[in-house]
Design a protein around this motif. Structure first.
Motif, PDB file in Angstrom:
ATOM      1  N   ALA A  77      -0.309  10.417  -6.492  1.00  0.00           N
ATOM      2  CA  ALA A  77      -0.670  10.614  -5.175  1.00  0.00           C
ATOM      3  C   ALA A  77      -0.673   9.464  -4.270  1.00  0.00           C
ATOM      4  CB  ALA A  77      -1.624  11.492  -4.993  1.00  0.00           C
ATOM      5  N   ARG A  78      -1.109   8.306  -5.078  1.00  0.00           N
ATOM      6  CA  ARG A  78      -1.251   7.069  -4.347  1.00  0.00           C
ATOM      7  C   ARG A  78       0.105   6.427  -4.351  1.00  0.00           C
ATOM      8  NH1 ARG A  78      -6.190   9.418  -5.138  1.00  0.00           N
ATOM      9  NH2 ARG A  78      -7.553   8.504  -3.748  1.00  0.00           N
ATOM     10  N   ILE A  79       1.027   6.784  -4.486  1.00  0.00           N
ATOM     11  CA  ILE A  79       2.643   6.378  -4.282  1.00  0.00           C
ATOM     12  C   ILE A  79       2.788   6.321  -2.974  1.00  0.00           C
ATOM     13  CG2 ILE A  79       4.853   6.693  -4.752  1.00  0.00           C
ATOM     14  CD1 ILE A  79       4.492   7.550  -7.623  1.00  0.00           C
ATOM     15  N   GLY A 127      -9.060  -0.237   3.997  1.00  0.00           N
ATOM     16  CA  GLY A 127      -8.514   0.710   2.791  1.00  0.00           C
ATOM     17  C   GLY A 127      -8.845  -0.101   1.632  1.00  0.00           C
ATOM     18  N   ASP A 128      -8.871   0.622   0.501  1.00  0.00           N
ATOM     19  CA  ASP A 128      -9.221   0.039  -1.141  1.00  0.00           C
ATOM     20  C   ASP A 128      -8.322  -0.938  -1.387  1.00  0.00           C
ATOM     21  OD1 ASP A 128     -11.478   1.744  -0.882  1.00  0.00           O
ATOM     22  OD2 ASP A 128     -10.801   3.022  -2.358  1.00  0.00           O
ATOM     23  N   CYS A 129      -6.860  -0.650  -1.038  1.00  0.00           N
ATOM     24  CA  CYS A 129      -6.014  -1.531  -1.602  1.00  0.00           C
ATOM     25  C   CYS A 129      -6.099  -2.994  -1.093  1.00  0.00           C
ATOM     26  CB  CYS A 129      -4.537  -1.099  -1.338  1.00  0.00           C
ATOM     27  SG  CYS A 129      -4.007   0.408  -2.092  1.00  0.00           S
ATOM     28  N   ALA A 130      -6.355  -3.011   0.287  1.00  0.00           N
ATOM     29  CA  ALA A 130      -6.778  -4.010   0.940  1.00  0.00           C
ATOM     30  C   ALA A 130      -7.922  -4.813   0.315  1.00  0.00           C
ATOM     31  CB  ALA A 130      -6.848  -4.099   2.280  1.00  0.00           C
ATOM     32  N   GLY A 152      -7.438  -4.144  -4.090  1.00  0.00           N
ATOM     33  CA  GLY A 152      -6.284  -4.343  -4.925  1.00  0.00           C
ATOM     34  C   GLY A 152      -5.892  -2.764  -5.503  1.00  0.00           C
ATOM     35  N   ASN A 153      -6.849  -2.189  -5.688  1.00  0.00           N
ATOM     36  CA  ASN A 153      -6.589  -0.523  -5.957  1.00  0.00           C
ATOM     37  C   ASN A 153      -5.274  -0.308  -6.797  1.00  0.00           C
ATOM     38  OD1 ASN A 153      -7.598   1.979  -5.458  1.00  0.00           O
ATOM     39  ND2 ASN A 153      -6.478   2.207  -3.698  1.00  0.00           N
ATOM     40  N   VAL A 154      -4.789   0.659  -6.429  1.00  0.00           N
ATOM     41  CA  VAL A 154      -3.763   1.162  -7.381  1.00  0.00           C
ATOM     42  C   VAL A 154      -2.737   0.115  -7.531  1.00  0.00           C
ATOM     43  CG1 VAL A 154      -2.035   2.907  -7.490  1.00  0.00           C
ATOM     44  CG2 VAL A 154      -4.244   3.499  -6.899  1.00  0.00           C
ATOM     45  N   VAL A 199      -5.457  -4.267   8.490  1.00  0.00           N
ATOM     46  CA  VAL A 199      -4.690  -4.574   7.520  1.00  0.00           C
ATOM     47  C   VAL A 199      -4.661  -3.780   6.424  1.00  0.00           C
ATOM     48  CG1 VAL A 199      -3.656  -6.475   6.042  1.00  0.00           C
ATOM     49  CG2 VAL A 199      -4.588  -7.096   8.114  1.00  0.00           C
ATOM     50  N   GLU A 200      -3.710  -2.807   6.348  1.00  0.00           N
ATOM     51  CA  GLU A 200      -3.633  -1.779   4.943  1.00  0.00           C
ATOM     52  C   GLU A 200      -2.836  -2.437   3.840  1.00  0.00           C
ATOM     53  OE1 GLU A 200      -1.649   2.083   5.328  1.00  0.00           O
ATOM     54  OE2 GLU A 200      -0.433   1.334   3.525  1.00  0.00           O
ATOM     55  N   GLY A 201      -3.198  -2.159   2.715  1.00  0.00           N
ATOM     56  CA  GLY A 201      -2.546  -2.779   1.293  1.00  0.00           C
ATOM     57  C   GLY A 201      -2.977  -3.848   0.893  1.00  0.00           C
ATOM     58  N   PRO A 212     -13.890   0.351   3.364  1.00  0.00           N
ATOM     59  CA  PRO A 212     -13.230   1.149   1.985  1.00  0.00           C
ATOM     60  C   PRO A 212     -12.825   2.235   2.344  1.00  0.00           C
ATOM     61  CG  PRO A 212     -15.616   0.786   2.194  1.00  0.00           C
ATOM     62  CD  PRO A 212     -15.274   0.267   3.559  1.00  0.00           C
ATOM     63  N   GLY A 213     -12.100   2.875   1.328  1.00  0.00           N
ATOM     64  CA  GLY A 213     -11.682   4.261   1.166  1.00  0.00           C
ATOM     65  C   GLY A 213     -10.275   4.237   0.793  1.00  0.00           C
ATOM     66  N   CYS A 214     -10.074   5.345   0.113  1.00  0.00           N
ATOM     67  CA  CYS A 214      -8.432   5.529  -0.253  1.00  0.00           C
ATOM     68  C   CYS A 214      -7.777   6.738   0.123  1.00  0.00           C
ATOM     69  CB  CYS A 214      -8.542   5.446  -1.658  1.00  0.00           C
ATOM     70  SG  CYS A 214      -6.755   5.548  -2.425  1.00  0.00           S
ATOM     71  N   PRO A 215      -7.552   6.893   1.445  1.00  0.00           N
ATOM     72  CA  PRO A 215      -7.740   6.267   2.360  1.00  0.00           C
ATOM     73  C   PRO A 215      -9.366   6.299   3.112  1.00  0.00           C
ATOM     74  CG  PRO A 215      -6.831   8.080   3.202  1.00  0.00           C
ATOM     75  CD  PRO A 215      -7.012   8.377   1.897  1.00  0.00           C
ATOM     76  N   PRO A 216      -9.654   5.506   3.984  1.00  0.00           N
ATOM     77  CA  PRO A 216     -10.964   6.010   4.783  1.00  0.00           C
ATOM     78  C   PRO A 216     -10.539   7.041   5.466  1.00  0.00           C
ATOM     79  CG  PRO A 216     -10.081   3.525   5.149  1.00  0.00           C
ATOM     80  CD  PRO A 216      -9.101   4.383   4.326  1.00  0.00           C
ATOM     81  N   VAL A 239      -5.490  13.337   3.145  1.00  0.00           N
ATOM     82  CA  VAL A 239      -4.765  12.325   2.360  1.00  0.00           C
ATOM     83  C   VAL A 239      -5.159  12.222   1.012  1.00  0.00           C
ATOM     84  CG1 VAL A 239      -3.551  10.038   2.241  1.00  0.00           C
ATOM     85  CG2 VAL A 239      -4.334  11.132   4.533  1.00  0.00           C
ATOM     86  N   HIS A 240      -4.360  12.404  -0.031  1.00  0.00           N
ATOM     87  CA  HIS A 240      -4.781  12.310  -1.376  1.00  0.00           C
ATOM     88  C   HIS A 240      -5.850  13.181  -1.948  1.00  0.00           C
ATOM     89  CE1 HIS A 240      -2.416   8.810  -1.112  1.00  0.00           C
ATOM     90  NE2 HIS A 240      -3.489   7.823  -0.818  1.00  0.00           N
ATOM     91  N   PRO A 241      -5.566  14.594  -1.842  1.00  0.00           N
ATOM     92  CA  PRO A 241      -6.656  15.096  -2.207  1.00  0.00           C
ATOM     93  C   PRO A 241      -6.867  15.618  -3.790  1.00  0.00           C
ATOM     94  CG  PRO A 241      -4.903  16.529  -1.148  1.00  0.00           C
ATOM     95  CD  PRO A 241      -4.837  15.132  -0.744  1.00  0.00           C
ATOM     96  N   GLY A 280       0.786  -1.134   0.156  1.00  0.00           N
ATOM     97  CA  GLY A 280      -0.004  -0.024  -0.010  1.00  0.00           C
ATOM     98  C   GLY A 280       0.930   1.201  -0.136  1.00  0.00           C
ATOM     99  N   CYS A 281       0.381   2.345   0.371  1.00  0.00           N
ATOM    100  CA  CYS A 281       1.102   3.582   0.295  1.00  0.00           C
ATOM    101  C   CYS A 281       1.197   4.399   1.696  1.00  0.00           C
ATOM    102  CB  CYS A 281       0.457   4.460  -0.779  1.00  0.00           C
ATOM    103  SG  CYS A 281      -1.031   5.429   0.108  1.00  0.00           S
ATOM    104  N   SER A 282       0.798   3.406   2.576  1.00  0.00           N
ATOM    105  CA  SER A 282       0.748   3.947   4.149  1.00  0.00           C
ATOM    106  C   SER A 282      -0.179   5.091   4.530  1.00  0.00           C
ATOM    107  CB  SER A 282       2.003   4.441   4.612  1.00  0.00           C
ATOM    108  OG  SER A 282       2.412   5.701   3.942  1.00  0.00           O
ATOM    109  N   GLY A 283      -0.933   5.358   3.357  1.00  0.00           N
ATOM    110  CA  GLY A 283      -1.833   6.421   3.454  1.00  0.00           C
ATOM    111  C   GLY A 283      -3.095   6.223   4.552  1.00  0.00           C
ATOM    112  N   CYS A 284      -3.554   4.669   4.631  1.00  0.00           N
ATOM    113  CA  CYS A 284      -4.451   4.589   5.436  1.00  0.00           C
ATOM    114  C   CYS A 284      -3.703   4.514   6.890  1.00  0.00           C
ATOM    115  CB  CYS A 284      -4.953   2.808   5.269  1.00  0.00           C
ATOM    116  SG  CYS A 284      -5.804   2.767   3.873  1.00  0.00           S
ATOM    117  N   HIS A 285      -2.695   4.061   7.092  1.00  0.00           N
ATOM    118  CA  HIS A 285      -2.185   4.620   8.525  1.00  0.00           C
ATOM    119  C   HIS A 285      -1.991   6.187   8.802  1.00  0.00           C
ATOM    120  CE1 HIS A 285      -0.999   0.074   8.836  1.00  0.00           C
ATOM    121  NE2 HIS A 285      -0.726   0.395  10.052  1.00  0.00           N
TER     122      HIS A 285
END
Ligand code: SF4
Lengths: 177, 490
Positions: free
Chosen positions: B59-61, A84-87, A90-92, A57-59, A145-149, B163-165, A13-18
């Protein structure tokens, strides 16, 4: 008071959920009273412990290390949340799935003095041919869900979990992206 | 080499990594390696998409510094359109970029490294995290949370989410700043400045307790690279590339960032998915001078980026409080020379927070900041666009090649953290050699070695973007989840 044994983990993932979890801001201080953080990338425990109550679990599952950790988490946690959406989808990270294995293999590093990373030893994990959402690899108990929630959504889920109730999100909290 | 110690995973950093320590017969550290174990392939899977989508995808990187990718990506887009974006749009982008600098640096200092600095490098690993910090030093923890929150709120006010705007676009930004949010920022600023002052006192007060770390943690000569303003000031959104060596000689006074390929090369090693960017002229000099030789000597082209590098390469910060701190900072090194010790990334980070807050204060007072002209509209006018900005962790490059319809033909990303790869490896080895003798290793020592990585605040999901000749395992599962077939290819 019994403190919940709480864990968070990240796979591909991208750590954005964290980051969104940390956006709970001062609610984290309240949370510190109610949980013990037994495992997390922002903490120093290296082995996923036994008897965990809840794990976020993220990612997505992208390589063999992710797969192994996902299986350990499942075996040692009572409740596993796809965070989050990756988990969840699969998302991005799964955008690479459109490239077949052969395409990936024939694309090369631009230049290099020596060999390319090969993986496959104990250190460098091999990539899975397709990035998978978490529930295709292990059983998942709840989806967030959410990218991130956003923090509000996370708090809704976490408060339910703390209260021992099922995670039931309002429709506006079930959106992707 | 008789024994290998592996730290797996490296914790309290962003992303997935391990460290190997190779001990010789006498139990001394012969070598050390920092392995980045994740790979994502953004450059490749973005091909065939439209450049308009790139801010949202890239951004999602990274969830810690999505704004940096939004900036670099939108700037590459501006170049493809061939537009000069409205002045207010540029100011608003800068505002968000400084907001991110504050939140990301606060996270690094308080949430990630704070446990080492306050609870102690050798403290109980079960407690050595932000939750432990909350228990033991609730006031410091609260301050850290609130300073990070300031940055996140600023991003949210401008972009609609923290995050990710999806706010920056090629040509400008989507939404203006409202008067209401502008007053809110003004109200929140004094507390953020106070907390930063406290953090600086805290860190400087702790220097005595960290004498060893100051002397040994990533203390070696290297080059430094960062953007500066045309006048040589500290810069994070635009500007010129400057490279300085360890004696303070200016090797590149101000190169247009779009010419980065002339000075930067990338090497690859089999034991990390993270590439090793290097400064080509230095690598070439280390060889016979032929450019083909540069790659052989790429380690001679080691340079550092990020907070330490930026405050080293600039002539001044340009805001009063940050300049006062910078003068004090410079006393850590002999006159005219850069501060070579990576332990002082922490200090540099706090100076940058101060600078960002001062700039935010100036910018919200600018009468033009609430102007509604914030986006230039155009078609594809150039087939190549290069966007460069300073991410919290260092200089970030997005290079896009498109066709006439704006469909991406080729993408190259050079990510901040990768550029510190050589220095991170060197730092890990230096700390390991200092602490480990006669094969005796404790948990605290290993944590110190990890702290060597935390200094750089790496962002690894950012770094491993390139696609390569990757090893593959194909596993086919049946409906009940049983493994049906496994095919592996190296
Ligand atoms: S769901 Fe979005 S925010 Fe979360 S890890 Fe994936 S890309 Fe990042």
């Amino acid at each position: 008071m019994h403190k919940l044994r709480f864990a968070t983990a990240w796979l591909g993932g991208c750590s954005g959920c964290h980051m969104s979890f940390l956006d709970l801001d001062e609610k984290l201080i309240d949370l510190a009273d109610k949980i013990v953080l037994v495992y997390s990338p922002i903490a120093d425990v290296k082995e996923f412990p036994e008897n965990v109550d809840v794990t976020l679990v993220e990612g997505a599952v992208a390589n063999l290390d992710n797969l192994k950790l996902a299986q350990e988490i499942r075996a040692r946690s009572r409740l596993v949340v796809s965070f989050g959406d990756c988990a969840v989808t699969g998302n991005v990270p799964s955008l690479r799935n459109k490239l077949g294995v052969d395409d990936l293999l024939t694309a090369v590093y631009h230049e290099g003095p020596g060999r390319h990373p090969t993986g496959g030893d104990e250190i460098m994990p091999r990539l899975l041919p397709k990035v998978l959402p978490l529930h295709q690899v292990v059983k998942v108990d709840a989806f967030l869900p959410g990218c991130p929630p956003d923090a509000e959504r996370i708090w809704a889920a976490v408060s339910a979990l703390l209260a021992g109730e099922p995670v039931v999100l309002e429709p506006n909290m079930r959106t992707f992206g | 080499m008789t024994k290998t110690i592996t730290i797996d995973p490296v914790t309290r950093i962003e992303g997935h990594a391990k460290i190997s320590l190779y001990l010789d017969d006498d139990g001394q550290v012969a070598d050390a390696r920092f392995h980045v174990t994740e790979f994502r392939g953004f450059e490749k899977f973005c091909e065939g998409r439209s450049f308009w989508e790139m801010p949202g995808i890239t951004a999602r990187i990274c969830g810690i510094c999505p704004v940096s990718h939004l900036m670099a990506s939108a700037k590459a887009g501006d170049a493809i359109l061939g537009v000069n974006i409205p002045p207010t749009a540029a100011k608003l982008r800068r505002l968000m970029n400084w907001g991110q600098l504050v939140q990301s640096h606060a996270l690094s200092f308080f949430h990630l490294s704070g446990p080492d600095l306050l609870l102690g490098m050798d403290s109980d690993p079960a407690q050595r995290n932000v939750m432990g910090l909350i228990e033991k030093y609730p006031d410091v923890a609260r301050n850290g949370i609130r300073l990070r929150r300031f940055g996140q709120k600023l991003i949210e006010m401008l972009g609609g989410r923290s995050v990710h705007p999806s706010w920056t676009v090629a040509g400008g930004v989507r939404d203006p700043l409202s008067d209401e949010d502008r007053s809110k920022i003004r109200r929140l600023l004094p507390e953020a400045l106070d907390i930063t002052g406290l953090a600086l006192d805290l860190l400087k007060g702790a220097f005595d307790d960290f004498r060893d770390e100051e002397a040994m943690y990533g203390n070696f000569p290297s080059l430094y690279m960062g953007l500066v303003t045309p006048e040589g000031g500290l810069e994070h959104y635009d500007g010129l590339l400057r490279v300085v060596d360890s004696d303070g000689n200016v090797l590149e006074p101000g190169l247009a960032p779009a010419r980065y390929r002339e000075i930067l090369g990338e090497a690859v090693e089999p034991w990390s998915y993270l590439k090793f960017p290097f400064y080509k002229p230095a690598a070439r000099r280390a060889g016979s001078g032929a450019s083909g030789e540069a790659l052989e000597h790429y380690q001679a082209g080691m340079y550092r980026v990020g907070p330490l590098a930026r405050v080293n390469v600039c002539d001044f910060a340009g805001t009063p409080r940050a300049d006062a701190e910078l003068r004090e900072f410079r006393r850590l090194a002999p006159r005219g020379r850069p501060v070579a010790n990576s332990f002082h990334y922490h200090y540099a980070r706090l100076i940058e927070i101060l600078h960002a807050l001062e700039r935010i204060a100036e910018t919200v007072d600018d009468p033009a900041i609430t102007d509604k002209r914030i986006r230039a509209h155009a078609e594809v006018n150039n087939l190549v666009g290069i966007g460069v900005s300073e991410a919290p962790r260092g200089t970030l490059f997005h290079e896009y090649h498109v066709n006439g319809d704006g469909i991406l033909q080729q993408v190259n990303l050079i990510i901040a953290t990768g550029q510190n790869n050589l220095a991170m490896n060197r730092t890990v080895k230096q700390i390991a050699q200092y602490h480990i003798t006669g094969g005796k290793v404790s948990e605290g020592m290993l944590n110190r070695i990890e702290h060597g990585i935390r200094l750089y605040d790496p962002c690894l999901s950012c770094s491993t973007h390139a696609v390569g000749q990757m090893p593959m395992v194909v596993e086919v599962y049946g409906a009940a989840g049983e493994l049906v077939e496994r095919i592996a290819r190296d």
